[in-house]
Design an enzyme around this catalytic site. Structure first.
Site, PDB file in Angstrom:
ATOM      1  N   GLY A  36      -6.027   2.769  -5.235  1.00 34.27           N
ATOM      2  CA  GLY A  36      -7.064   3.934  -5.105  1.00 34.27           C
ATOM      3  C   GLY A  36      -7.028   4.198  -3.599  1.00 34.27           C
TER       4      GLY A  36
ATOM      5  CE1 TYR B 286       3.460   7.324   6.177  1.00 37.37           C
ATOM      6  CE2 TYR B 286       4.405   5.137   5.656  1.00 37.37           C
ATOM      7  CZ  TYR B 286       3.934   6.525   5.435  1.00 37.37           C
ATOM      8  OH  TYR B 286       3.873   6.583   4.030  1.00 37.37           O
TER       9      TYR B 286
ATOM     10  CG  PHE C 199      -8.076   6.854   2.624  1.00 35.14           C
ATOM     11  CD1 PHE C 199      -7.999   5.880   3.869  1.00 35.14           C
ATOM     12  CD2 PHE C 199      -7.061   7.601   2.421  1.00 35.14           C
ATOM     13  CE1 PHE C 199      -6.969   5.920   4.447  1.00 35.14           C
ATOM     14  CE2 PHE C 199      -6.085   7.827   3.437  1.00 35.14           C
ATOM     15  CZ  PHE C 199      -5.928   6.928   4.318  1.00 35.14           C
TER      16      PHE C 199
END
Length: 286
Positions: A217, A59, A219
């Site tokens: 959810g 990340y 994106f």
């Protein structure tokens, strides 16, 4: 505010509402907060009772890395802080764009490289929990046994406390349990993506945590009239209702919603106190 807890791996007591650090870097796409805001978010999360942070060495984007932010904000770490990281399909964040055949993160050398990168960047001698992140679920079949056995060997070296698996099928989950003790499963699951319903229940029966990624959810944020109606009834936001539904769905579900905004962080954590009625739950899953 985060009173409901789970014993991750059987011995790590964590609040069921945690925090996912991916958005602090804007990886793999999207805006990211300033460094000062990112550090403030991590510190505020811990102040509010979060003691489960999800991250990975890959990340990282444009010189901003989640692990380094976590270390700067929180090291020396509180005694009860549990940092869960992952290694696997990717070696570096930039590998995301590579064809599946060129993603070499599951080789023994690169798995060790990933473990060492996480240890170094987080500033620890042992990782609390490491998830073996398999490739996309529509990938060509990639054997799980060999990479999991590599991580098991690294665990026996004392570099890892508990092992988890991520982005796996039910068949792979069953296979993994024959190879190593599994503390958690991290898969795509939310109110509108419930393919893992049976796996959530199987994990619960086995005392294994289930950690949904993209819980609201990702994106493609969740939208539905029934969500709006329940949110209005509780004077809550739609994401809060989606998170509260997950908490109500099964006691082994641990949440790691990510955000780059302090106010949104507080909203997410407050979802831990939202109790949905049987009527609410029935309306949400109809």
């Amino acid at each position: 505010m985060t009173t409901r807890r789970w014993a991750l791996g059987g011995d790590l007591s964590v609040a069921r509402v945690g925090y996912g650090a991916m958005k602090l870097t804007g990886w793999p796409r999207g805006e990211r907060p300033s460094r000062e805001t990112a550090l403030a978010i991590l510190r505020r999360a811990v102040e509010l009772g979060v003691n489960h942070i999800d991250t990975s060495h890959y990340y990282a984007r444009d010189g901003v890395a989640a692990n380094e932010l976590i270390r700067e904000a929180l090291h020396p770490y509180p005694d009860d802080l549990v940092i869960v990281t992952k290694v696997g399909a990717l070696v570096e964040g930039s590998d995301l764009a590579l064809p599946a055949a060129q993603k070499t993160g599951l080789t023994p050398d690169n798995l060790r490289r990933g473990i060492e990168a996480n240890l170094r960047s987080l500033g620890v001698d042992r990782l609390d929990v490491v998830n073996l992140r398999m490739g996309d679920l529509d990938r060509d079949e990639t054997p799980l046994a060999a990479p999991l056995e590599t991580l098991l060997a690294l665990r026996e070296e004392g570099l890892i406390r508990h092992l988890g698996i991520s982005n796996v099928t039910a068949v792979e989950f069953a296979e993994a349990r024959k190879i190593a003790p599994i503390a958690c499963v991290q898969n795509l699951y939310n109110l509108s993506r419930r393919d893992d319903d049976a796996l959530v229940d199987t994990c619960a029966e086995a005392g294994i945590a289930y950690v949904p990624f993209f819980p609201v959810g990702g994106f493609q944020p969740l939208t539905a009239e029934r969500l709006d109606a329940v949110a209005a009834r509780h004077r809550a936001t739609v994401p809060q209702v989606a998170l509260a539904w997950l908490l109500a769905r099964s006691p082994n579900i641990l949440l790691i919603p990510g955000t780059g905004a302090l106010d949104h962080l507080e909203e997410n954590i407050a979802a831990g106190a939202l109790r949905l009625s049987a009527e609410d739950i029935a309306a949400l899953v109809e």
